[in-house]
Design a protein around this motif. Structure first.
Motif, PDB file in Angstrom:
ATOM      1  N   ALA A 198      77.920  15.968  56.437  1.00 25.51           N
ATOM      2  CA  ALA A 198      77.309  15.139  57.485  1.00 25.51           C
ATOM      3  C   ALA A 198      76.180  14.269  56.948  1.00 25.51           C
ATOM      4  O   ALA A 198      75.840  13.247  57.568  1.00 25.51           O
ATOM      5  CB  ALA A 198      76.792  16.029  58.611  1.00 25.51           C
ATOM      6  N   ILE A 199      75.588  14.635  55.814  1.00 26.64           N
ATOM      7  CA  ILE A 199      74.541  13.797  55.227  1.00 26.64           C
ATOM      8  C   ILE A 199      75.073  13.015  54.015  1.00 26.64           C
ATOM      9  O   ILE A 199      74.293  12.464  53.239  1.00 26.64           O
ATOM     10  CB  ILE A 199      73.298  14.618  54.839  1.00 26.64           C
ATOM     11  CG1 ILE A 199      73.631  15.704  53.801  1.00 26.64           C
ATOM     12  CG2 ILE A 199      72.657  15.222  56.077  1.00 26.64           C
ATOM     13  CD1 ILE A 199      72.389  16.365  53.206  1.00 26.64           C
TER      14      ILE A 199
ATOM     15  N   PHE B 195      75.153  21.738  44.007  1.00 28.85           N
ATOM     16  CA  PHE B 195      74.057  21.501  43.063  1.00 28.85           C
ATOM     17  C   PHE B 195      72.840  20.893  43.747  1.00 28.85           C
ATOM     18  O   PHE B 195      71.701  21.282  43.453  1.00 28.85           O
ATOM     19  CB  PHE B 195      74.530  20.628  41.901  1.00 28.85           C
ATOM     20  CG  PHE B 195      75.474  21.325  40.978  1.00 28.85           C
ATOM     21  CD1 PHE B 195      75.069  22.441  40.266  1.00 28.85           C
ATOM     22  CD2 PHE B 195      76.781  20.891  40.819  1.00 28.85           C
ATOM     23  CE1 PHE B 195      75.941  23.110  39.414  1.00 28.85           C
ATOM     24  CE2 PHE B 195      77.665  21.547  39.967  1.00 28.85           C
ATOM     25  CZ  PHE B 195      77.249  22.661  39.274  1.00 28.85           C
ATOM     26  N   ALA B 196      73.053  19.957  44.674  1.00 28.46           N
ATOM     27  CA  ALA B 196      71.913  19.394  45.390  1.00 28.46           C
ATOM     28  C   ALA B 196      71.300  20.438  46.314  1.00 28.46           C
ATOM     29  O   ALA B 196      70.069  20.576  46.383  1.00 28.46           O
ATOM     30  CB  ALA B 196      72.352  18.171  46.190  1.00 28.46           C
TER      31      ALA B 196
ATOM     32  N   VAL C 137      65.600  16.608  41.227  1.00 29.57           N
ATOM     33  CA  VAL C 137      65.698  16.996  39.826  1.00 29.57           C
ATOM     34  C   VAL C 137      66.985  16.448  39.217  1.00 29.57           C
ATOM     35  O   VAL C 137      67.979  16.226  39.919  1.00 29.57           O
ATOM     36  CB  VAL C 137      65.632  18.535  39.712  1.00 29.57           C
ATOM     37  CG1 VAL C 137      66.841  19.193  40.350  1.00 29.57           C
ATOM     38  CG2 VAL C 137      65.435  18.996  38.289  1.00 29.57           C
ATOM     39  N   SER C 138      66.974  16.227  37.918  1.00 33.71           N
ATOM     40  CA  SER C 138      68.150  15.699  37.227  1.00 33.71           C
ATOM     41  C   SER C 138      69.047  16.826  36.746  1.00 33.71           C
ATOM     42  O   SER C 138      68.756  18.014  36.926  1.00 33.71           O
ATOM     43  CB  SER C 138      67.718  14.817  36.053  1.00 33.71           C
ATOM     44  OG  SER C 138      66.999  15.573  35.111  1.00 33.71           O
TER      45      SER C 138
ATOM     46  N   ALA D 248      71.277  11.389  49.688  1.00 32.80           N
ATOM     47  CA  ALA D 248      70.457  12.183  50.606  1.00 32.80           C
ATOM     48  C   ALA D 248      69.204  12.655  49.884  1.00 32.80           C
ATOM     49  O   ALA D 248      69.260  13.085  48.729  1.00 32.80           O
ATOM     50  CB  ALA D 248      71.251  13.387  51.121  1.00 32.80           C
ATOM     51  N   SER D 249      68.090  12.586  50.569  1.00 31.56           N
ATOM     52  CA  SER D 249      66.820  13.034  49.978  1.00 31.56           C
ATOM     53  C   SER D 249      66.788  14.552  49.890  1.00 31.56           C
ATOM     54  O   SER D 249      67.514  15.244  50.617  1.00 31.56           O
ATOM     55  CB  SER D 249      65.650  12.558  50.835  1.00 31.56           C
ATOM     56  OG  SER D 249      65.663  13.241  52.086  1.00 31.56           O
ATOM     57  N   PRO D 250      65.935  15.106  49.021  1.00 34.59           N
ATOM     58  CA  PRO D 250      65.794  16.570  48.994  1.00 34.59           C
ATOM     59  C   PRO D 250      65.448  17.163  50.361  1.00 34.59           C
ATOM     60  O   PRO D 250      65.953  18.227  50.716  1.00 34.59           O
ATOM     61  CB  PRO D 250      64.683  16.799  47.973  1.00 34.59           C
ATOM     62  CG  PRO D 250      64.805  15.635  47.032  1.00 34.59           C
ATOM     63  CD  PRO D 250      65.182  14.472  47.906  1.00 34.59           C
ATOM     64  N   ALA D 251      64.607  16.464  51.129  1.00 33.42           N
ATOM     65  CA  ALA D 251      64.254  16.979  52.462  1.00 33.42           C
ATOM     66  C   ALA D 251      65.479  17.057  53.362  1.00 33.42           C
ATOM     67  O   ALA D 251      65.659  18.040  54.098  1.00 33.42           O
ATOM     68  CB  ALA D 251      63.187  16.101  53.096  1.00 33.42           C
ATOM     69  N   ALA D 252      66.336  16.023  53.313  1.00 34.51           N
ATOM     70  CA  ALA D 252      67.552  16.038  54.128  1.00 34.51           C
ATOM     71  C   ALA D 252      68.499  17.132  53.670  1.00 34.51           C
ATOM     72  O   ALA D 252      69.160  17.790  54.488  1.00 34.51           O
ATOM     73  CB  ALA D 252      68.236  14.675  54.063  1.00 34.51           C
ATOM     74  N   VAL D 253      68.574  17.331  52.367  1.00 36.47           N
ATOM     75  CA  VAL D 253      69.452  18.380  51.832  1.00 36.47           C
ATOM     76  C   VAL D 253      68.940  19.758  52.230  1.00 36.47           C
ATOM     77  O   VAL D 253      69.725  20.647  52.605  1.00 36.47           O
ATOM     78  CB  VAL D 253      69.570  18.251  50.304  1.00 36.47           C
ATOM     79  CG1 VAL D 253      70.365  19.410  49.725  1.00 36.47           C
ATOM     80  CG2 VAL D 253      70.238  16.931  49.939  1.00 36.47           C
TER      81      VAL D 253
END
Length: 300
Positions: free
Chosen positions: A34-35, A45-46, A55-56, A83-88
C-alpha cells in the motif's frame, strides 16, 4: 535443573512467532504494498531496517548476516525513494497489528502480553546491538497489538544481534552459516533461493566447509560442524539472557503464559522447517521447568 539460558531460549520460541508475522502474513505484505513496496524483499529489507533510518545495502547485509549482497542491493537504497522510513515503520506496525488482531481478536489477551513483555524489551542492553537499540528507541503507541509486536521486535533483534556476534566468534557468519545449517536442519534449495546465493557461491562455500571438516562430501554436517553450531547457539543463548536477569523463574513462567495464546495462534502461519529456523513454541503450561526446550537446532 534447567538453566536460565534454556528458559530464555524457550521464551524466544514464544515471542519469535509473534514477531515473525511481519515476514509471513498477507496483511503485512498488503501494508507494504500500500505504500509502494510491492516486491516482497523491498518490504522485508526496508521494514526490518527502517528503525535505523534510510540505511544503504552494505550495513544491512552486514547486520542481517546470511543474505547475498546482490539481494539486499536490489531493495536498498531504492526503497527509500518510494517510501520514507517513517512510512515504512507505520506500515510494518499496521500489518503486524492487523494480523495479530485477526488471529487473536480478544484485545485483553494482547494487553496482558504487552504488559508482561514491554517492560523487559525497554530494558534490553544495546551496546554492540544496533538493531535492538534502534527498535528499543521507538515510542509506544497505546495500541496493544502494535506495542506487543514492537516489544517482540526489540527482543527478537536483541537476540539476533547477539546471534550474529556468536557466529562471528565461531567464524561461521554470513553464507557460511546458511550452508552449514543446510547440512543440519534447513532445506538447501529453499535457503539458497531465499537468501539469494548463486549455485557457484553456494558450491564454493560448501567446498570450503568440507575442507574445514565441518561438512562431509555429501554436504551433511560432521561432528565438528555440529560442535561449532552448538557453541554458537550456546553463546547466543547466554547473550540473550541479560534483559531477563532480574526476573525470577516464576516471573518468566508468567511471561510465557501471557505470550502462549498469541504464539500458538501465530504458529500455523509458519511451515516446519521454516527458512528462519524457528522452532515450535515452548509449552510452558505442560513443561514449566523447560525440560523439553532444545538448546539448539536439531537435524532434519
Amino acid at each position: 535443573m534447567t538453566s536460565r539460558d534454556t528458559l530464555v531460549r524457550g521464551l524466544w520460541t514464544l515471542f519469535e512467532p509473534i514477531h515473525a508475522v511481519t515476514y509471513f502474513s498477507a496483511e503485512s505484505r498488503a501494508a507494504f504494498a500500500a505504500i509502494g513496496l510491492t516486491r516482497y524483499w523491498d518490504g522485508y529489507f526496508a521494514g526490518r531496517s527502517a528503525p535505523l533510518g534510510a540505511v544503504s545495502a552494505a550495513p544491512v547485509t552486514a547486520l542481517f548476516s546470511g543474505f547475498a549482497p546482490m539481494l539486499v542491493e536490489r531493495a536498498l537504497p531504492a526503497a527509500w525513494s518510494v517510501a520514507s522510513p517513517a512510512a515504512v515503520l507505520d506500515a510494518r506496525a499496521a500489518g503486524a497489528a492487523s494480523t495479530l488482531r485477526t488471529l487473536v481478536p480478544d484485545e485483553d489477551v494482547a494487553a496482558r502480553a504487552v504488559a508482561a513483555l514491554a517492560p523487559i524489551a525497554a530494558e534490553v542492553d544495546t551496546i554492540g546491538r544496533p538493531l535492538a537499540a534502534a527498535n528499543r528507541a521507538l515510542t509506544a503507541t497505546g495500541d496493544p497489538y502494535r506495542d506487543l509486536w514492537q516489544a517482540t521486535a526489540t527482543l527478537r533483534e536483541h537476540r539476533g544481534d547477539g546471534h550474529v556476534l556468536a557466529l562471528v566468534t565461531e567464524n561461521i557468519a554470513g553464507l557460511t552459516t546458511v550452508v552449514l545449517r543446510s547440512g543440519l536442519d534447513l532445506d538447501t534449495s529453499s535457503m539458497k533461493r531465499s537468501r539469494g546465493w548463486s549455485d557457484e557461491e553456494w558450491d564454493d562455500e560448501q567446498s570450503d566447509l568440507v575442507d574445514r571438516g565441518m561438512l562431509d562430501s555429501d554436504g551433511l554436517i560432521t561432528s565438528a560442524g555440529r560442535d561449532t553450531i552448538d557453541r554458537a547457539e550456546q553463546l547466543t543463548n547466554r547473550l540473550a539472557t541479560t534483559p531477563w536477569s532480574g526476573l525470577s523463574d516464576a516471573r518468566l513462567a508468567a511471561v510465557a503464559a501471557a505470550l502462549a495464546p498469541l504464539a500458538n495462534a501465530c504458529a500455523p502461519l509458519y511451515p516446519q522447517p521454516n527458512p528462519i529456523g524457528m522452532p515450535t513454541p515452548w509449552d510452558a503450561a505442560a513443561d514449566p521447568s523447560g525440560a523439553t526446550i532444545l538448546a539448539g537446532p536439531t537435524p532434519r
